[in-house]
Design a protein around this motif. Sequence first.
Motif, PDB file in Angstrom:
ATOM      1  N   ASP A 152      -2.211   1.338  -4.842  1.00 32.15           N
ATOM      2  CA  ASP A 152      -2.373   1.064  -3.439  1.00 32.15           C
ATOM      3  C   ASP A 152      -2.327  -0.703  -3.531  1.00 32.15           C
ATOM      4  O   ASP A 152      -2.345  -1.292  -2.355  1.00 32.15           O
ATOM      5  CB  ASP A 152      -3.732   1.296  -2.895  1.00 32.15           C
ATOM      6  N   ALA A 160      -2.861   1.299   1.096  1.00 29.90           N
ATOM      7  CA  ALA A 160      -4.039   2.203   0.858  1.00 29.90           C
ATOM      8  C   ALA A 160      -4.146   3.135   1.887  1.00 29.90           C
ATOM      9  O   ALA A 160      -4.355   4.467   1.478  1.00 29.90           O
ATOM     10  CB  ALA A 160      -5.344   1.582   0.976  1.00 29.90           C
ATOM     11  N   GLY A 210     -11.799   6.176  -5.757  1.00 24.82           N
ATOM     12  CA  GLY A 210     -11.016   4.990  -5.511  1.00 24.82           C
ATOM     13  C   GLY A 210     -11.579   4.835  -4.095  1.00 24.82           C
ATOM     14  O   GLY A 210     -12.551   5.578  -3.261  1.00 24.82           O
ATOM     15  N   HIS A 211     -11.077   3.891  -3.350  1.00 22.21           N
ATOM     16  CA  HIS A 211     -10.233   2.965  -3.959  1.00 22.21           C
ATOM     17  C   HIS A 211     -10.968   1.673  -4.471  1.00 22.21           C
ATOM     18  O   HIS A 211     -12.212   1.853  -4.465  1.00 22.21           O
ATOM     19  CB  HIS A 211      -9.503   2.321  -2.744  1.00 22.21           C
ATOM     20  N   THR A 262     -15.834   5.707  -4.527  1.00 17.36           N
ATOM     21  CA  THR A 262     -15.346   4.224  -4.839  1.00 17.36           C
ATOM     22  C   THR A 262     -16.284   3.616  -6.086  1.00 17.36           C
ATOM     23  O   THR A 262     -17.369   3.535  -6.073  1.00 17.36           O
ATOM     24  CB  THR A 262     -15.382   3.177  -3.863  1.00 17.36           C
ATOM     25  N   THR A 271     -10.539   0.381   0.627  1.00 19.33           N
ATOM     26  CA  THR A 271     -11.254   1.647   0.786  1.00 19.33           C
ATOM     27  C   THR A 271     -11.545   1.849   2.265  1.00 19.33           C
ATOM     28  O   THR A 271     -11.623   3.195   2.300  1.00 19.33           O
ATOM     29  CB  THR A 271     -12.511   1.189  -0.001  1.00 19.33           C
TER      30      THR A 271
END
Length: 370
Positions: free
Chosen positions: A76, A83, A100-101, A123, A107
């Motif tokens: 990303d 993303a 993630g992110h 995350t 995120t």
Amino acid sequence: MKTKLNKLVVGVGASLAVMAAGTANADIKIGIAGPMTGPVAQYGDMQFSGARMAIEQINANGGVMGEKLVAVEQDDVCDPKQAVTVANNMVNDGVRFVVGHLCSSSTQPASDIYEDEGVLMITPASTSPAITDRGYELVFRTIGLDSMQGPVAGNYIASLKPQRVAVIHDKQQYGEGIASAVKSTLEDDGINVVMYEGITAGQKDFSSLVTKLKQANVDFVYYGGYHPELGLILRKAQQAGLDAQFMGPEGVGNKDINTIAGDAAEGLLVTLPPSFDQKAENQKLVKAFQDKGEDPSGPFVLTSYAAVQLIADGIEKADSKDPYEVAAALREGTFDTPIGEVQYDQSGDLKSFDFVVYKWHSDGSKTPVK
């Protein structure tokens, strides 16, 4: 929050997908979404390294509910627009669990898609409180919040009794968020914050900023953001003879800051997660990384490993691969992981997480100071 009808639709769709795939050679896809390229790809290396190791070791021990975990990796670039594309790709690929992110600004928009599409996300690195303050069911993390880290940094700065403090940030969700939390703590502690302003992520010339810092006669500079910009600021500050102590969050705690700043990185203060790789109970795992030529000491390596493990443990505890049932199991359970005992609150945040103040050295090593 999903309505019961939405959950039913998601569940029926998942059941049909499983029926279409058949029962033979069934796999559980684990999405890993973070920066493989771009200015903070070094942090992505930590994320992917930790998640891949967890998948490898879980599979070597029989997988989850008799099925293998399969990584689905996406880059990303720590860019919010990319993303969103990555999140949609994960959904279209049938991924129902994502590690993630990494960057908070990526995120947050990605998590909107995952929540809408019934995908559970953990995350391992995003610290912005805004990610988990929206009442989402499927969003979790394996790291603490800016609201935890900011006071640790701010109170430590206050203990040093600086006379004139500058708080600088990169205008992004993560950098500005942590800088704001530090500023608030400093003001509560009665510390004089004489500058609070942003730079532009990706900026290369910080001559004017350093000049303003010198003119303001600051003796302490807190920077919220990532290492590429702070490395350049440190180098320019040294060249200009600015006599001030610098400090930053875990986003600057990367050995590449030494490549950029050189010996100007010596003595930088950094708040980081604890050195999980130093825990006695993790030494077998640490050796597994070292045997592969990988470094387990990065701040997001074992938080990423833990994210995969928690997904696996949540599936086992729920006895289900339904993300909503797994989410409920995560909130109800207590889990032993390489980052310690994990318990979640209703927001999907860890009930406890410690940040530690370290002194960074010009060889890329660090020593705890608090």
